[in-house]
Design a protein around this motif. Structure first.
Motif, PDB file in Angstrom:
ATOM      1  N   ILE A 128       0.852  -1.201   0.000  1.00 28.97           N
ATOM      2  CA  ILE A 128       0.000   0.000   0.000  1.00 28.97           C
ATOM      3  C   ILE A 128       0.878   1.237   0.000  1.00 28.97           C
ATOM      4  CG2 ILE A 128      -1.770   1.300   1.247  1.00 28.97           C
ATOM      5  CD1 ILE A 128      -2.758  -1.427   2.367  1.00 28.97           C
ATOM      6  N   VAL A 129       1.939   1.219   0.796  1.00 29.84           N
ATOM      7  CA  VAL A 129       2.883   2.340   0.821  1.00 29.84           C
ATOM      8  C   VAL A 129       3.464   2.551  -0.576  1.00 29.84           C
ATOM      9  CG1 VAL A 129       5.120   3.136   1.716  1.00 29.84           C
ATOM     10  CG2 VAL A 129       3.448   2.110   3.267  1.00 29.84           C
ATOM     11  N   GLU A 130       3.878   1.471  -1.211  1.00 35.03           N
ATOM     12  CA  GLU A 130       4.452   1.568  -2.554  1.00 35.03           C
ATOM     13  C   GLU A 130       3.435   2.108  -3.561  1.00 35.03           C
ATOM     14  OE1 GLU A 130       6.062  -2.284  -3.488  1.00 35.03           O
ATOM     15  OE2 GLU A 130       7.533  -2.157  -1.866  1.00 35.03           O
ATOM     16  N   ALA A 131       2.186   1.672  -3.450  1.00 34.31           N
ATOM     17  CA  ALA A 131       1.144   2.161  -4.353  1.00 34.31           C
ATOM     18  C   ALA A 131       0.875   3.644  -4.134  1.00 34.31           C
ATOM     19  CB  ALA A 131      -0.139   1.351  -4.171  1.00 34.31           C
ATOM     20  N   LEU A 132       0.857   4.083  -2.893  1.00 37.12           N
ATOM     21  CA  LEU A 132       0.675   5.514  -2.607  1.00 37.12           C
ATOM     22  C   LEU A 132       1.811   6.333  -3.207  1.00 37.12           C
ATOM     23  CD1 LEU A 132      -0.548   5.304   1.090  1.00 37.12           C
ATOM     24  CD2 LEU A 132      -1.829   6.320  -0.803  1.00 37.12           C
ATOM     25  N   THR A 133       3.009   5.788  -3.143  1.00 37.31           N
ATOM     26  CA  THR A 133       4.175   6.474  -3.684  1.00 37.31           C
ATOM     27  C   THR A 133       4.117   6.517  -5.215  1.00 37.31           C
ATOM     28  OG1 THR A 133       5.488   5.760  -1.797  1.00 37.31           O
ATOM     29  CG2 THR A 133       6.694   6.470  -3.725  1.00 37.31           C
ATOM     30  N   ALA A 134       3.835   5.388  -5.820  1.00 40.67           N
ATOM     31  CA  ALA A 134       3.857   5.289  -7.283  1.00 40.67           C
ATOM     32  C   ALA A 134       2.659   5.964  -7.948  1.00 40.67           C
ATOM     33  CB  ALA A 134       3.916   3.823  -7.689  1.00 40.67           C
TER      34      ALA A 134
ATOM     35  N   GLY B 185      -3.380  -1.364  -4.472  1.00 45.20           N
ATOM     36  CA  GLY B 185      -3.740  -0.127  -5.166  1.00 45.20           C
ATOM     37  C   GLY B 185      -5.107   0.389  -4.770  1.00 45.20           C
ATOM     38  N   GLN B 186      -6.052  -0.517  -4.542  1.00 42.83           N
ATOM     39  CA  GLN B 186      -7.387  -0.085  -4.124  1.00 42.83           C
ATOM     40  C   GLN B 186      -7.360   0.526  -2.724  1.00 42.83           C
ATOM     41  OE1 GLN B 186      -9.195  -3.915  -5.308  1.00 42.83           O
ATOM     42  NE2 GLN B 186     -10.772  -2.633  -6.236  1.00 42.83           N
ATOM     43  N   TYR B 187      -6.587  -0.095  -1.825  1.00 36.78           N
ATOM     44  CA  TYR B 187      -6.466   0.483  -0.487  1.00 36.78           C
ATOM     45  C   TYR B 187      -5.738   1.820  -0.535  1.00 36.78           C
ATOM     46  CZ  TYR B 187      -8.487  -3.257   2.248  1.00 36.78           C
ATOM     47  OH  TYR B 187      -9.370  -4.140   2.809  1.00 36.78           O
ATOM     48  N   ALA B 188      -4.738   1.929  -1.406  1.00 36.69           N
ATOM     49  CA  ALA B 188      -4.033   3.202  -1.550  1.00 36.69           C
ATOM     50  C   ALA B 188      -5.016   4.287  -1.976  1.00 36.69           C
ATOM     51  CB  ALA B 188      -2.895   3.060  -2.562  1.00 36.69           C
ATOM     52  N   GLN B 189      -5.884   3.967  -2.928  1.00 42.45           N
ATOM     53  CA  GLN B 189      -6.880   4.922  -3.386  1.00 42.45           C
ATOM     54  C   GLN B 189      -7.816   5.332  -2.246  1.00 42.45           C
ATOM     55  OE1 GLN B 189      -9.744   3.377  -6.170  1.00 42.45           O
ATOM     56  NE2 GLN B 189     -10.265   5.406  -6.937  1.00 42.45           N
TER      57      GLN B 189
ATOM     58  N   ASP C 246       5.931   9.885   3.777  1.00 38.72           N
ATOM     59  CA  ASP C 246       4.542  10.331   3.953  1.00 38.72           C
ATOM     60  C   ASP C 246       3.546   9.196   3.726  1.00 38.72           C
ATOM     61  OD1 ASP C 246       5.306  12.915   4.602  1.00 38.72           O
ATOM     62  OD2 ASP C 246       4.993  13.691   2.563  1.00 38.72           O
ATOM     63  N   ALA C 247       3.838   8.336   2.750  1.00 38.49           N
ATOM     64  CA  ALA C 247       2.963   7.196   2.484  1.00 38.49           C
ATOM     65  C   ALA C 247       2.949   6.255   3.680  1.00 38.49           C
ATOM     66  CB  ALA C 247       3.441   6.461   1.231  1.00 38.49           C
TER      67      ALA C 247
END
Length: 99
Positions: free
Chosen positions: A16-22, A52-56, A30-31
């Motif tokens: 999730i951290v990586e998806a927030l970053t990317a 990716g869905q959780y990042a969103q 921050d992610a």
């Protein structure tokens, strides 16, 4: 002096951290802070959707100023409703009576 404990993220949570970053332009730091802020929500929901869905969802929650406590309260309300569920038979009887 108060010691701050470090939250250990699972592989899924790091995703999730990586998806927030990317995908949403967060810095890695921050992610991570965002995921840790919502860690109870993420763990309560159980990781059924992709990272990716959780990042969103987390990005949207932050932008809309929805704190984790509000999200957890809603989950708890839903769980209480499920405990009161009387089953399909009850719904079928209700449906048949209204015809």
């Amino acid at each position: 002096m108060k010691v701050k404990t470090q939250v250990r993220l699972s592989l899924y949570e790091r995703g999730i951290v990586e998806a927030l970053t990317a995908e949403y332009g967060y810095t890695p730091a921050d992610a991570r802070v965002l995921v840790v802020e919502y860690i109870e929500v993420v763990r309560k929901l159980g990781g059924y959707d992709n990272c990716g869905q959780y990042a969103q969802l987390l990005d949207r929650a932050r932008r809309m100023n929805h704190p984790p406590s509000q999200w957890l309260d809603r989950i708890q309300d839903i769980e209480k409703g499920e405990l009161r569920d009387r089953g399909i038979g009850s719904e079928e009887r209700q449906y048949l009576q209204t015809k």
